[in-house]
Scaffold this motif. Structure first.
Motif, PDB file in Angstrom:
ATOM      1  N   SER A  83      36.929  36.743  31.248  1.00 59.62           N
ATOM      2  CA  SER A  83      37.455  36.841  32.612  1.00 59.62           C
ATOM      3  C   SER A  83      38.959  36.562  32.706  1.00 59.62           C
ATOM      4  CB  SER A  83      36.697  35.902  33.543  1.00 59.62           C
ATOM      5  OG  SER A  83      36.814  34.566  33.090  1.00 59.62           O
ATOM      6  N   ASN A  84      39.552  35.988  31.663  1.00 53.47           N
ATOM      7  CA  ASN A  84      41.011  35.775  31.690  1.00 53.47           C
ATOM      8  C   ASN A  84      41.782  37.023  31.241  1.00 53.47           C
ATOM      9  OD1 ASN A  84      40.293  35.587  28.978  1.00 53.47           O
ATOM     10  ND2 ASN A  84      41.891  34.092  28.523  1.00 53.47           N
ATOM     11  N   ARG A  85      41.044  38.073  30.805  1.00 52.06           N
ATOM     12  CA  ARG A  85      41.708  39.320  30.376  1.00 52.06           C
ATOM     13  C   ARG A  85      41.369  40.503  31.268  1.00 52.06           C
ATOM     14  NH1 ARG A  85      42.184  41.025  24.870  1.00 52.06           N
ATOM     15  NH2 ARG A  85      43.890  42.138  25.835  1.00 52.06           N
ATOM     16  N   PHE A  86      40.170  40.493  31.824  1.00 48.69           N
ATOM     17  CA  PHE A  86      39.771  41.616  32.691  1.00 48.69           C
ATOM     18  C   PHE A  86      39.138  41.081  33.964  1.00 48.69           C
ATOM     19  CE2 PHE A  86      36.565  44.683  34.192  1.00 48.69           C
ATOM     20  CZ  PHE A  86      37.416  45.716  34.534  1.00 48.69           C
ATOM     21  N   LEU A  87      39.642  41.564  35.090  1.00 50.44           N
ATOM     22  CA  LEU A  87      39.151  41.147  36.395  1.00 50.44           C
ATOM     23  C   LEU A  87      38.668  42.365  37.161  1.00 50.44           C
ATOM     24  CD1 LEU A  87      38.892  38.940  38.645  1.00 50.44           C
ATOM     25  CD2 LEU A  87      41.229  39.551  39.314  1.00 50.44           C
ATOM     26  N   PHE A  88      37.478  42.255  37.698  1.00 51.27           N
ATOM     27  CA  PHE A  88      36.901  43.324  38.499  1.00 51.27           C
ATOM     28  C   PHE A  88      36.818  42.871  39.955  1.00 51.27           C
ATOM     29  CE2 PHE A  88      32.833  44.606  40.476  1.00 51.27           C
ATOM     30  CZ  PHE A  88      33.171  45.914  40.763  1.00 51.27           C
ATOM     31  N   LEU A  89      37.248  43.735  40.866  1.00 49.40           N
ATOM     32  CA  LEU A  89      37.211  43.430  42.301  1.00 49.40           C
ATOM     33  C   LEU A  89      36.653  44.617  43.082  1.00 49.40           C
ATOM     34  CD1 LEU A  89      40.839  42.067  42.441  1.00 49.40           C
ATOM     35  CD2 LEU A  89      38.809  40.658  42.784  1.00 49.40           C
ATOM     36  N   LYS A  90      36.068  44.302  44.233  1.00 44.50           N
ATOM     37  CA  LYS A  90      35.614  45.342  45.157  1.00 44.50           C
ATOM     38  C   LYS A  90      36.649  45.510  46.260  1.00 44.50           C
ATOM     39  CE  LYS A  90      31.490  45.431  46.938  1.00 44.50           C
ATOM     40  NZ  LYS A  90      30.191  44.974  47.493  1.00 44.50           N
ATOM     41  N   PHE A  91      36.997  46.731  46.541  1.00 44.11           N
ATOM     42  CA  PHE A  91      37.950  47.073  47.603  1.00 44.11           C
ATOM     43  C   PHE A  91      37.531  46.434  48.923  1.00 44.11           C
ATOM     44  CE2 PHE A  91      39.095  49.832  51.144  1.00 44.11           C
ATOM     45  CZ  PHE A  91      40.428  50.112  50.911  1.00 44.11           C
ATOM     46  N   GLU A  92      36.254  46.538  49.242  1.00 43.29           N
ATOM     47  CA  GLU A  92      35.745  46.047  50.519  1.00 43.29           C
ATOM     48  C   GLU A  92      35.908  44.524  50.645  1.00 43.29           C
ATOM     49  OE1 GLU A  92      34.313  49.940  49.581  1.00 43.29           O
ATOM     50  OE2 GLU A  92      34.018  48.096  48.441  1.00 43.29           O
ATOM     51  N   ASN A  93      35.710  43.808  49.546  1.00 47.38           N
ATOM     52  CA  ASN A  93      35.873  42.352  49.569  1.00 47.38           C
ATOM     53  C   ASN A  93      37.322  41.966  49.860  1.00 47.38           C
ATOM     54  OD1 ASN A  93      33.193  42.176  48.919  1.00 47.38           O
ATOM     55  ND2 ASN A  93      33.516  41.480  46.831  1.00 47.38           N
ATOM     56  N   ILE A  94      38.247  42.741  49.326  1.00 40.94           N
ATOM     57  CA  ILE A  94      39.669  42.465  49.554  1.00 40.94           C
ATOM     58  C   ILE A  94      39.992  42.577  51.044  1.00 40.94           C
ATOM     59  CG2 ILE A  94      42.028  43.271  49.107  1.00 40.94           C
ATOM     60  CD1 ILE A  94      40.970  44.097  46.284  1.00 40.94           C
ATOM     61  N   HIS A  95      39.444  43.592  51.697  1.00 44.30           N
ATOM     62  CA  HIS A  95      39.710  43.770  53.132  1.00 44.30           C
ATOM     63  C   HIS A  95      38.941  42.770  53.990  1.00 44.30           C
ATOM     64  CE1 HIS A  95      42.439  47.177  53.256  1.00 44.30           C
ATOM     65  NE2 HIS A  95      41.849  47.545  52.130  1.00 44.30           N
ATOM     66  N   GLU A  96      37.789  42.350  53.512  1.00 36.75           N
ATOM     67  CA  GLU A  96      37.010  41.358  54.260  1.00 36.75           C
ATOM     68  C   GLU A  96      37.652  39.981  54.176  1.00 36.75           C
ATOM     69  OE1 GLU A  96      33.016  41.562  52.741  1.00 36.75           O
ATOM     70  OE2 GLU A  96      32.763  43.604  53.498  1.00 36.75           O
ATOM     71  N   ASN A  97      38.189  39.658  53.012  1.00 42.07           N
ATOM     72  CA  ASN A  97      38.805  38.345  52.848  1.00 42.07           C
ATOM     73  C   ASN A  97      40.028  38.458  51.944  1.00 42.07           C
ATOM     74  OD1 ASN A  97      39.437  35.600  52.565  1.00 42.07           O
ATOM     75  ND2 ASN A  97      37.287  35.080  52.904  1.00 42.07           N
ATOM     76  N   PRO A  98      41.142  38.931  52.509  1.00 39.72           N
ATOM     77  CA  PRO A  98      42.348  39.155  51.702  1.00 39.72           C
ATOM     78  C   PRO A  98      42.886  37.902  51.017  1.00 39.72           C
ATOM     79  CG  PRO A  98      42.741  39.752  54.011  1.00 39.72           C
ATOM     80  CD  PRO A  98      41.316  39.323  53.901  1.00 39.72           C
ATOM     81  N   GLU A  99      42.820  36.770  51.688  1.00 39.48           N
ATOM     82  CA  GLU A  99      43.406  35.563  51.105  1.00 39.48           C
ATOM     83  C   GLU A  99      42.661  35.132  49.841  1.00 39.48           C
ATOM     84  OE1 GLU A  99      44.708  30.984  52.167  1.00 39.48           O
ATOM     85  OE2 GLU A  99      44.336  32.391  53.812  1.00 39.48           O
ATOM     86  N   ILE A 100      41.347  35.042  49.922  1.00 39.93           N
ATOM     87  CA  ILE A 100      40.555  34.631  48.746  1.00 39.93           C
ATOM     88  C   ILE A 100      40.781  35.577  47.576  1.00 39.93           C
ATOM     89  CG2 ILE A 100      38.188  34.557  47.845  1.00 39.93           C
ATOM     90  CD1 ILE A 100      37.350  33.186  50.446  1.00 39.93           C
ATOM     91  N   ASN A 101      40.770  36.885  47.859  1.00 41.98           N
ATOM     92  CA  ASN A 101      40.890  37.858  46.769  1.00 41.98           C
ATOM     93  C   ASN A 101      42.306  37.974  46.226  1.00 41.98           C
ATOM     94  OD1 ASN A 101      38.159  39.294  46.260  1.00 41.98           O
ATOM     95  ND2 ASN A 101      38.268  38.927  48.449  1.00 41.98           N
ATOM     96  N   THR A 102      43.304  37.791  47.075  1.00 46.37           N
ATOM     97  CA  THR A 102      44.683  37.797  46.596  1.00 46.37           C
ATOM     98  C   THR A 102      44.942  36.561  45.737  1.00 46.37           C
ATOM     99  OG1 THR A 102      45.367  39.031  48.553  1.00 46.37           O
ATOM    100  CG2 THR A 102      47.100  37.994  47.269  1.00 46.37           C
ATOM    101  N   LYS A 103      44.375  35.433  46.137  1.00 47.89           N
ATOM    102  CA  LYS A 103      44.495  34.216  45.318  1.00 47.89           C
ATOM    103  C   LYS A 103      43.809  34.414  43.966  1.00 47.89           C
ATOM    104  CE  LYS A 103      45.081  30.698  48.879  1.00 47.89           C
ATOM    105  NZ  LYS A 103      44.475  29.575  49.629  1.00 47.89           N
ATOM    106  N   LYS A 104      42.707  35.128  43.975  1.00 44.97           N
ATOM    107  CA  LYS A 104      41.988  35.406  42.725  1.00 44.97           C
ATOM    108  C   LYS A 104      42.859  36.243  41.786  1.00 44.97           C
ATOM    109  CE  LYS A 104      37.572  36.296  43.299  1.00 44.97           C
ATOM    110  NZ  LYS A 104      36.302  37.012  43.564  1.00 44.97           N
ATOM    111  N   ILE A 105      43.535  37.249  42.343  1.00 48.89           N
ATOM    112  CA  ILE A 105      44.435  38.093  41.542  1.00 48.89           C
ATOM    113  C   ILE A 105      45.607  37.261  41.023  1.00 48.89           C
ATOM    114  CG2 ILE A 105      46.030  40.057  41.610  1.00 48.89           C
ATOM    115  CD1 ILE A 105      44.087  41.326  43.696  1.00 48.89           C
ATOM    116  N   CYS A 106      46.191  36.443  41.888  1.00 49.95           N
ATOM    117  CA  CYS A 106      47.327  35.600  41.480  1.00 49.95           C
ATOM    118  C   CYS A 106      46.922  34.647  40.356  1.00 49.95           C
ATOM    119  CB  CYS A 106      47.858  34.813  42.670  1.00 49.95           C
ATOM    120  SG  CYS A 106      48.737  35.834  43.865  1.00 49.95           S
ATOM    121  N   LYS A 107      45.795  34.013  40.501  1.00 53.87           N
ATOM    122  CA  LYS A 107      45.314  33.087  39.465  1.00 53.87           C
ATOM    123  C   LYS A 107      45.111  33.835  38.155  1.00 53.87           C
ATOM    124  CE  LYS A 107      41.693  29.782  38.397  1.00 53.87           C
ATOM    125  NZ  LYS A 107      40.398  29.218  38.761  1.00 53.87           N
ATOM    126  N   PHE A 108      44.527  35.004  38.226  1.00 56.74           N
ATOM    127  CA  PHE A 108      44.292  35.834  37.048  1.00 56.74           C
ATOM    128  C   PHE A 108      45.604  36.184  36.345  1.00 56.74           C
ATOM    129  CE2 PHE A 108      43.803  40.248  35.377  1.00 56.74           C
ATOM    130  CZ  PHE A 108      42.921  39.978  34.355  1.00 56.74           C
TER     131      PHE A 108
END
Length: 197
Positions: free
Chosen positions: A67-92
């Protein structure tokens, strides 16, 4: 976008390299492509098989890389909760999160219009908006929804997408239309034989 097959090669180049992939509801993908496609009859439906291939590739990548090399996200989750998912991308990516990353007004400063273009209305689409998750409902016919849900069903279930579960007559109508296009008919036969996009 459309580069999922190259992620594995990219990650093999250097152990420090990272990649993330965002997958979207296949009904949204087909609705968008339908609106901008200029191919022959029903060519846009080839996206169904591309979506299946991208999903299958994601499954392989998740198994192969930590998980420290490849991160998978759902488009819909990003729009439902941008802050949580943007933080996830930043942490990654090992970068600090800033609240400015999720402020919709900041998206309007993007100069490259191709980055904000919406295929569904041919206008710029800025920032996060949960309504984007369901725009396909206004842009697809019942037979289109029926074939997408039928062909992508198992994969969509794994991603917890909800189904319209339309009448079988819509699926029958859609499958008949798939056979009007030689490319799509060929892809459909391949999928039916190997369960691959």
């Amino acid at each position: 976008n459309g580069e999922w097959r190259f992620i594995d090669n990219f990650l093999k180049l250097n152990k420090k390299f990272k990649s993330f992939l965002i997958i979207r509801d296949p009904r949204s993908v087909i609705a968008s492509f339908k609106n901008i496609s200029h191919g022959s009859k029903y060519d846009y439906l080839n996206c169904i098989f591309n979506w299946i291939d991208s999903f299958d590739d994601v499954e392989k990548l998740k198994k192969k890389y930590k998980s420290n090399r490849f991160l998978f996200l759902k488009f819909e989750n990003i729009h439902e909760n941008p802050e949580i998912n943007t933080k996830k991308i930043c942490k990654f990516l090992n970068i600090s999160f800033k609240s400015s990353y999720i402020k919709n007004k900041n998206f309007k400063t993007i100069k490259n219009k191709s980055l904000t273009f919406s295929a569904l209305n041919n206008n710029p689409s800025f920032g996060f908006n949960i309504s984007r998750n369901y725009q396909w409902k206004k842009n697809l016919t019942k037979w289109e929804i029926a074939i997408i849900e039928s062909l992508c069903r198992d994969r969509m279930r794994k991603l917890n997408y909800e189904f319209e579960n339309l009448d079988k007559k819509h699926l029958k109508e859609g499958m008949k239309k798939l056979n009007y296009n030689n490319l799509i008919k060929k892809r459909l036969r391949f999928f039916q034989k190997y369960n691959k996009g």
